[in-house]
Design a protein around this motif. Structure first.
Motif, mmCIF file in Angstrom:
data_model
loop_
_atom_site.group_PDB
_atom_site.id
_atom_site.type_symbol
_atom_site.label_atom_id
_atom_site.label_comp_id
_atom_site.label_asym_id
_atom_site.label_seq_id
_atom_site.Cartn_x
_atom_site.Cartn_y
_atom_site.Cartn_z
ATOM 1 N N PHE A 197 0.834 -1.197 0.000
ATOM 2 C CA PHE A 197 0.000 0.000 0.000
ATOM 3 C C PHE A 197 0.872 1.251 0.000
ATOM 4 O O PHE A 197 1.997 1.255 0.507
ATOM 5 N N GLU A 198 0.341 2.293 -0.605
ATOM 6 C CA GLU A 198 1.010 3.602 -0.633
ATOM 7 C C GLU A 198 -0.004 4.670 -0.254
ATOM 8 O O GLU A 198 -1.098 4.727 -0.826
ATOM 9 N N ILE A 199 0.354 5.495 0.713
ATOM 10 C CA ILE A 199 -0.521 6.561 1.208
ATOM 11 C C ILE A 199 0.157 7.905 0.971
ATOM 12 O O ILE A 199 1.256 8.147 1.472
ATOM 13 N N SER A 200 -0.502 8.753 0.205
ATOM 14 C CA SER A 200 0.009 10.112 -0.027
ATOM 15 C C SER A 200 -0.866 11.095 0.753
ATOM 16 O O SER A 200 -2.097 11.075 0.623
ATOM 17 N N ILE A 201 -0.217 11.914 1.558
ATOM 18 C CA ILE A 201 -0.933 12.896 2.364
ATOM 19 C C ILE A 201 -0.492 14.294 1.946
ATOM 20 O O ILE A 201 0.696 14.637 2.034
ATOM 21 N N GLU A 202 -1.458 15.076 1.466
ATOM 22 C CA GLU A 202 -1.204 16.450 1.013
ATOM 23 C C GLU A 202 -1.673 17.425 2.091
ATOM 24 O O GLU A 202 -2.866 17.492 2.412
ATOM 25 N N GLY A 203 -0.728 18.159 2.667
ATOM 26 C CA GLY A 203 -1.077 19.170 3.662
ATOM 27 C C GLY A 203 -0.901 20.566 3.083
ATOM 28 O O GLY A 203 -1.213 20.816 1.925
ATOM 29 N N LYS A 204 -0.351 21.453 3.890
ATOM 30 C CA LYS A 204 -0.082 22.825 3.451
ATOM 31 C C LYS A 204 1.254 23.242 4.038
ATOM 32 O O LYS A 204 1.415 23.307 5.256
ATOM 33 N N ALA A 205 2.224 23.489 3.169
ATOM 34 C CA ALA A 205 3.575 23.798 3.625
ATOM 35 C C ALA A 205 3.645 25.202 4.211
ATOM 36 O O ALA A 205 2.788 26.053 3.961
ATOM 37 N N GLY A 206 4.682 25.436 5.008
ATOM 38 C CA GLY A 206 4.873 26.763 5.573
ATOM 39 C C GLY A 206 6.089 26.820 6.482
ATOM 40 O O GLY A 206 6.834 25.838 6.618
ATOM 41 N N HIS A 207 6.279 27.970 7.104
ATOM 42 C CA HIS A 207 7.419 28.187 7.987
ATOM 43 C C HIS A 207 7.190 27.454 9.314
ATOM 44 O O HIS A 207 6.090 27.467 9.871
ATOM 45 N N ALA A 208 8.250 26.811 9.820
ATOM 46 C CA ALA A 208 8.126 26.032 11.055
ATOM 47 C C ALA A 208 7.756 26.898 12.252
ATOM 48 O O ALA A 208 7.199 26.395 13.243
ATOM 49 N N SER A 209 8.057 28.199 12.185
ATOM 50 C CA SER A 209 7.742 29.086 13.312
ATOM 51 C C SER A 209 6.289 29.543 13.308
ATOM 52 O O SER A 209 5.826 30.170 14.267
ATOM 53 N N THR A 214 -0.248 26.398 8.565
ATOM 54 C CA THR A 214 0.059 25.199 7.783
ATOM 55 C C THR A 214 -0.893 24.052 8.125
ATOM 56 O O THR A 214 -1.650 24.120 9.095
ATOM 57 N N ILE A 215 -0.823 23.034 7.306
ATOM 58 C CA ILE A 215 -1.404 21.724 7.630
ATOM 59 C C ILE A 215 -0.242 20.744 7.568
ATOM 60 O O ILE A 215 0.300 20.469 6.495
ATOM 61 N N ASP A 216 0.162 20.258 8.719
ATOM 62 C CA ASP A 216 1.413 19.518 8.851
ATOM 63 C C ASP A 216 1.262 18.078 8.343
ATOM 64 O O ASP A 216 0.629 17.233 8.985
ATOM 65 N N SER A 217 1.853 17.785 7.184
ATOM 66 C CA SER A 217 1.735 16.445 6.603
ATOM 67 C C SER A 217 2.507 15.403 7.423
ATOM 68 O O SER A 217 2.099 14.240 7.498
ATOM 69 N N ILE A 218 3.614 15.818 8.043
ATOM 70 C CA ILE A 218 4.387 14.870 8.854
ATOM 71 C C ILE A 218 3.604 14.462 10.094
ATOM 72 O O ILE A 218 3.552 13.283 10.456
ATOM 73 N N LEU A 219 2.983 15.433 10.760
ATOM 74 C CA LEU A 219 2.172 15.119 11.936
ATOM 75 C C LEU A 219 1.001 14.216 11.557
ATOM 76 O O LEU A 219 0.707 13.236 12.245
ATOM 77 N N THR A 220 0.341 14.544 10.448
ATOM 78 C CA THR A 220 -0.784 13.721 9.991
ATOM 79 C C THR A 220 -0.338 12.300 9.686
ATOM 80 O O THR A 220 -0.963 11.324 10.118
ATOM 81 N N ALA A 221 0.770 12.181 8.950
ATOM 82 C CA ALA A 221 1.278 10.856 8.590
ATOM 83 C C ALA A 221 1.715 10.076 9.835
ATOM 84 O O ALA A 221 1.537 8.856 9.906
ATOM 85 N N SER A 222 2.282 10.774 10.812
ATOM 86 C CA SER A 222 2.707 10.114 12.051
ATOM 87 C C SER A 222 1.513 9.535 12.793
ATOM 88 O O SER A 222 1.564 8.418 13.331
ATOM 89 N N GLU A 223 0.419 10.302 12.836
ATOM 90 C CA GLU A 223 -0.789 9.801 13.485
ATOM 91 C C GLU A 223 -1.346 8.586 12.741
ATOM 92 O O GLU A 223 -1.857 7.645 13.357
ATOM 93 N N ASN A 256 13.636 23.764 9.010
ATOM 94 C CA ASN A 256 12.795 24.818 9.580
ATOM 95 C C ASN A 256 11.577 25.122 8.718
ATOM 96 O O ASN A 256 11.065 26.240 8.705
ATOM 97 N N ALA A 257 11.142 24.105 7.981
ATOM 98 C CA ALA A 257 9.926 24.250 7.177
ATOM 99 C C ALA A 257 9.006 23.070 7.456
ATOM 100 O O ALA A 257 9.462 21.936 7.652
ATOM 101 N N ILE A 258 7.717 23.336 7.490
ATOM 102 C CA ILE A 258 6.726 22.271 7.639
ATOM 103 C C ILE A 258 6.387 21.736 6.258
ATOM 104 O O ILE A 258 6.004 22.494 5.357
#
Length: 400
Positions: A197-209, A214-223, A256-258
């Motif tokens: 299986f392959e899961i692609s998660i599209e969030g919204k990139a932005g500055h880490a500060s 943003t919509i954090d794709s790493i956080l979503t994928a981690s969950e 330093n980027a989401i």
């Protein structure tokens, strides 16, 4: 060549011992010259060269880089196929033996060098007794078992007519978890179906500060990864078996980027078709719900790699009895494994049996599992494999 009459299994043992030194040399040659899936060009050439010494075999290329050879017995009857896979893994060999791989990035760390060599030995044994054989034997040297995501070698062999006219098929796998001198022969599901299986998660990139923008794709994928690990424990019947494993998590390049995108890849292993369907339904539900909660978009793709290796009861019963004629109760039923095998493609078409030949020997340092860079075998297993497979093929022609 004068043929030898098979009066009892002692004759097969004698022939196996006769060809054993030659088969060991074959195995070491193939170990030194491994080729990965769909690139087995030299392997194919060498197999044809060896089989070519058996003048009455009908030999042809099949499935791209595979080989099929037909042996016609002296009497009419059914046709039994015996299959060996021939490809290597894309890893470096660290066995440290004189026959270590000479091809960087390719290694027979799953025992396919032994599978090729055993089947060549079986071909030589059965060729000698061909006048006494009631029926026909087809020897299938199949490419691309290790890498099936872009096409199974078994499927390619089938499409090339590899099972045309075949009544049953058998195959063997050298297996480190089993001790040398033993052979595992069991009816029913023996190896798991494998789905990628392959899961692609599209969030919204932005500055880490400024995470609020943003919509954090790493956080979503981690969950998602954490939640996927609840499927087997909470959504699958505890009396059934399943595995869900994530092997790839790719996202982000800048500290330093989401990241706006994350990709997960993994495998599903099951021994039951209904559980197989249910697991993917749960994966889809988890990914969609978590993505909805975080505001991300998701895309899920499944690729069927193999089916369940489900041994036919009648064929297995004959093969088990044939094995016990050779090594007594050291041929015995074993529990199933979640490893997968594209031998299952053949079993979708005709009845058959897949067996496991023990190669483990702690005293000789044969302790590393399949797919380990230091994997090696106790080569005496080649002799046991030849004896059992030869007897099984003859018994199937008599009784199936």
């Amino acid at each position: 060549m004068n043929t030898v009459q098979v009066e009892d299994v002692g004759d097969l043992k004698e022939l196996a011992e006769k060809y054993y030194p030659e088969v060991v040399e074959f195995r070491r040659y193939f170990h030194m010259h491994p080729e990965i899936s769909k690139r087995e060009f030299n392997t194919q050439k060498k197999i044809i060269e060896i089989l070519g010494t058996l003048k009455e075999l009908d030999i042809r290329k099949a499935g791209g880089t595979g080989v099929i050879a037909d042996l016609k017995g002296g009497k009419p009857g059914k046709t039994i196929a015996i299959r060996a896979d021939i490809d290597a893994l894309a890893i470096d060999d660290e066995c440290g033996k004189p026959y270590q791989s000479q091809n960087p990035g390719a290694c027979h760390a799953c025992g396919h060098d032994g599978h090729i060599s055993m089947l060549l030995g079986v071909a030589k044994i059965l060729y000698e007794v061909r006048d006494k054989i009631k029926g026909n034997i087809r020897f299938i040297f199949q490419p691309s078992e290790e890498e099936v995501s872009d096409g199974s070698g078994a499927d390619a062999i089938i499409k090339d007519g590899g099972l045309d006219g075949v009544d049953a098929v058998i195959g063997a796998h050298l297996w480190q978890p089993l001790k040398i001198g033993t052979v595992g022969i069991s009816s029913g599901p023996m190896m798991g179906a494998s789905d990628e299986f392959e899961i692609s998660i599209e969030g919204k990139a932005g500055h880490a500060s400024m995470p609020q923008q943003t919509i954090d794709s790493i956080l979503t994928a981690s969950e998602v990864v954490v939640a996927l690990n609840t499927i087997v424990g909470r959504d699958v019947d505890p009396m059934k078996q399943a595995v869900v494993s994530v092997g790839v998590f790719n996202s982000g390049r800048v500290y330093n980027a989401i990241a706006g995108k994350a990709v997960l890849k993994g495998t599903i292993r099951t021994l039951d078709e209904e559980i197989r369907k249910q697991v993917f339904i749960h994966i889809k539900k988890i990914v969609e719900h978590i993505s909805e909660m975080t505001g991300a978009h998701c895309h899920i793709k499944k690729n069927v790699c193999t089916y369940v290796v489900d041994n036919d009861p009648q064929v297995t019963d004959i093969v088990l009895k044939a094995g016990r004629e050779i090594i007594g109760d050291k041929a015995h039923p074993i529990n199933p494994f979640m490893s997968s095998e594209d031998f299952s493609y053949y079993l979708q078409k005709i009845p058959g049996c897949f067996i496991f030949v023990g190669v483990g020997n702690r005293e000789k340092g044969i302790i590393y599992p399949q797919h380990h860079p230091k994997y090696d075998i106790d080569e005496k297993a080649l002799c046991y494999g030849m004896e059992v497979m030869s007897n099984a093929a003859l018994k199937l022609l008599e009784k199936f």
